[in-house]
Design an enzyme around this catalytic site. Structure first.
Site, PDB file in Angstrom:
ATOM      1  N   ASP A 217       0.816  -1.223   0.000  1.00  0.00           N
ATOM      2  CA  ASP A 217       0.000   0.000   0.000  1.00  0.00           C
ATOM      3  C   ASP A 217       0.846   1.270   0.000  1.00  0.00           C
ATOM      4  O   ASP A 217       0.396   2.321   0.435  1.00  0.00           O
ATOM      5  CB  ASP A 217      -0.938   0.007   1.214  1.00  0.00           C
ATOM      6  CG  ASP A 217      -0.172   0.036   2.532  1.00  0.00           C
ATOM      7  OD1 ASP A 217       1.057  -0.163   2.513  1.00  0.00           O
ATOM      8  OD2 ASP A 217      -0.809   0.251   3.577  1.00  0.00           O
ATOM      9  N   GLU A 218       2.059   1.183  -0.491  1.00  0.00           N
ATOM     10  CA  GLU A 218       2.953   2.349  -0.466  1.00  0.00           C
ATOM     11  C   GLU A 218       3.846   2.362  -1.694  1.00  0.00           C
ATOM     12  O   GLU A 218       4.401   1.331  -2.077  1.00  0.00           O
ATOM     13  CB  GLU A 218       3.820   2.320   0.797  1.00  0.00           C
ATOM     14  CG  GLU A 218       4.762   3.507   0.914  1.00  0.00           C
ATOM     15  CD  GLU A 218       5.629   3.408   2.160  1.00  0.00           C
ATOM     16  OE1 GLU A 218       6.425   4.323   2.389  1.00  0.00           O
ATOM     17  OE2 GLU A 218       5.515   2.402   2.888  1.00  0.00           O
TER      18      GLU A 218
END
Length: 333
Positions: free
Chosen positions: A69-70
Site C-alpha cells: 500500500d505504499e
C-alpha cells in the site's frame, strides 16, 4: 483475542489506543479490549494493490514499489501544477478502488515518507526545503523511517527527542555514540537531505512463508500437525514463486524453539525449482540437520538464489513491480 499472531494493521481509532501493525495479539487485547479482530484476506489486499498501482501509473508511470500500500512516485518530469497532479492521483485511486490515500509531495523520498503520514487519512501535504524548520523539526525522531525504538531510546539519553534537536546535535557527539556512518546519516536526515533516487525496478532476494503456532509443538508428539503445516508452507511458497515468476535454487528452513532461540539451515539444489514437492524434500533435508528435541513455536520455509522462471525468460524478462506502497516529488502516499 487469542493466540500468538500479530496485528497486520489497525484503524485510526485503534491506533489512538496504541495498537499498531506488528504488535502481538495479546498486547493489542490489553490496549483495546473492545476492538474487533478481523481475519486477513491477502488475495483481496493484492487485488486492490494492483488496482491502486495501475491507477497511479496511468498518470505518473515512474514508480518505486515499496509494499502492498505504499509507493514512491517521481513527478519531476511531468508537466502541470504539482497540487493538481496530486489531486488527480488521489481521484484516480478512489475511482479505481473506492479508497482514499494520503500523499506527501516533497523534494525527496525521506521527506515524502514523513509527510505522507502527517495528515492521514486522505491527506495531501506539500513541503519544500524552506519548510523543514517549521514542519519537520518539531516532529519526534521516530517519525524518520530508519530510526527504530532502540535508536530512539539511545537518542533520548542524549537529550534528543525531536528532529530539530537532532539537527542541532554536534557531529562528534553523534559519532561517539553511533559510529561515523550512522552519525553522518542522522545529521543528513535531520536537515532533510536524502539523495536516493526513485528505483522503478528491482528483484527480490528471497521469498518465504512462516507461521507462529497457537501453542508450542513437539516434533515427535505433534508430528501429524507439524507435518501438515510444513507441507502447506512448502505448497504456498511454491505458489508464491510461480505467481511472481521465479524459481529458487536455495531452499531453507527457520525454526524458533520454545525458549525463543532461532536456527536456520539452507540447501543448494542442482537446478532451480518452483515445484512444491521438490521444495518440501529440500526443506526436509534441512530439518534433518537441526535438533528437534525441544518444542517449537515457529516454523518457516524460504526460497533464495532466485532466477526468472522459464515463462518469464521466454518473455524476455518482463519487469515486475512489487506489491504496493504510495509516495510522491518525489511524492509519497
Amino acid at each position: 483475542y487469542v493466540g500468538r499472531g500479530v496485528i497486520t494493521t489497525a484503524t485510526y481509532e485503534a491506533r489512538g489506543l496504541g495498537v499498531g501493525s506488528g504488535m502481538g495479539l495479546m498486547k493489542a487485547a490489553k490496549l483495546a479490549p473492545d476492538a474487533y479482530l478481523l481475519p486477513t484476506d491477502f488475495e483481496s489486499y493484492r487485488h486492490y494493490s494492483r488496482l491502486f498501482k495501475a491507477a497511479v501509473a496511468c498518470i505518473a508511470p515512474k514508480i518505486e514499489d515499496r509494499g502492498i500500500d505504499e509507493i514512491y512516485i517521481d513527478l519531476s518530469e511531468l508537466p502541470g501544477d504539482t497540487m493538481v497532479l496530486a489531486q488527480c492521483i488521489k481521484q484516480a485511486v478512489h475511482d479505481a478502488t473506492g479508497l482514499s490515500c494520503s500523499i506527501g509531495v516533497t523534494p525527496n523520498k525521506l521527506l515524502s515518507k514523513i509527510c505522507s503520514d502527517l495528515e492521514k487519512p486522505n491527506g495531501l501535504t506539500i513541503l519544500g526545503l524552506p519548510d523543514i524548520p517549521s514542519r519537520i523539526w518539531p516532529l519526534p525522531v521516530r517519525k524518520v523511517n530508519g530510526i527504530g525504538p532502540k535508536m530512539t531510546e539511545k537518542l533520548a539519553t542524549l537529550g534528543i527527542t525531536t528532529i530539530g534537536e537532532l539537527a542541532k546535535a554536534e557531529l562528534p557527539i553523534l559519532q561517539a555514540h553511533f559510529g561515523r556512518s550512522s552519525a553522518c546519516w542522522l545529521n543528513e536526515i535531520s536537515h532533510g537531505i536524502d539523495k536516493r533516487a526513485v528505483i522503478t525496478s528491482s528483484e527480490p532476494r528471497s521469498i518465504s512463508r512462516e507461521t507462529t503456532f497457537e501453542r508450542d509443538l513437539h516434533a515427535r508428539h505433534d508430528r501429524v500437525t507439524l507435518s501438515a503445516i510444513f507441507t502447506d508452507l512448502c505448497a504456498r511458497l511454491a505458489e508464491d514463486l510461480k505467481r511472481k515468476g521465479y524459481q529458487s535454487r536455495t531452499i531453507g528452513i527457520k525454526l524458533r524453539y520454545e525458549d525463543f532461540r532461532t536456527v536456520t539451515r539452507d540447501l543448494t539444489l542442482p537446478v532451480s525449482t518452483d515445484d512444491a514437492d521438490t521444495i518440501r524434500r529440500a526443506a526436509r533435508e534441512c530439518l534433518r540437520r537441526v535438533p528437534l528435541d525441544q518444542k517449537l513455536r515457529l516454523l518457516g520455509v524460504r526460497a533464495g538464489t532466485l532466477s526468472l522462471g522459464s515463462a518469464q525468460k521466454e518473455d524476455g524478462g518482463v519487469s515486475r513491480q512489487g506489491e504496493l506502497p504510495l509516495t510522491l516529488p518525489q511524492c509519497s502516499t
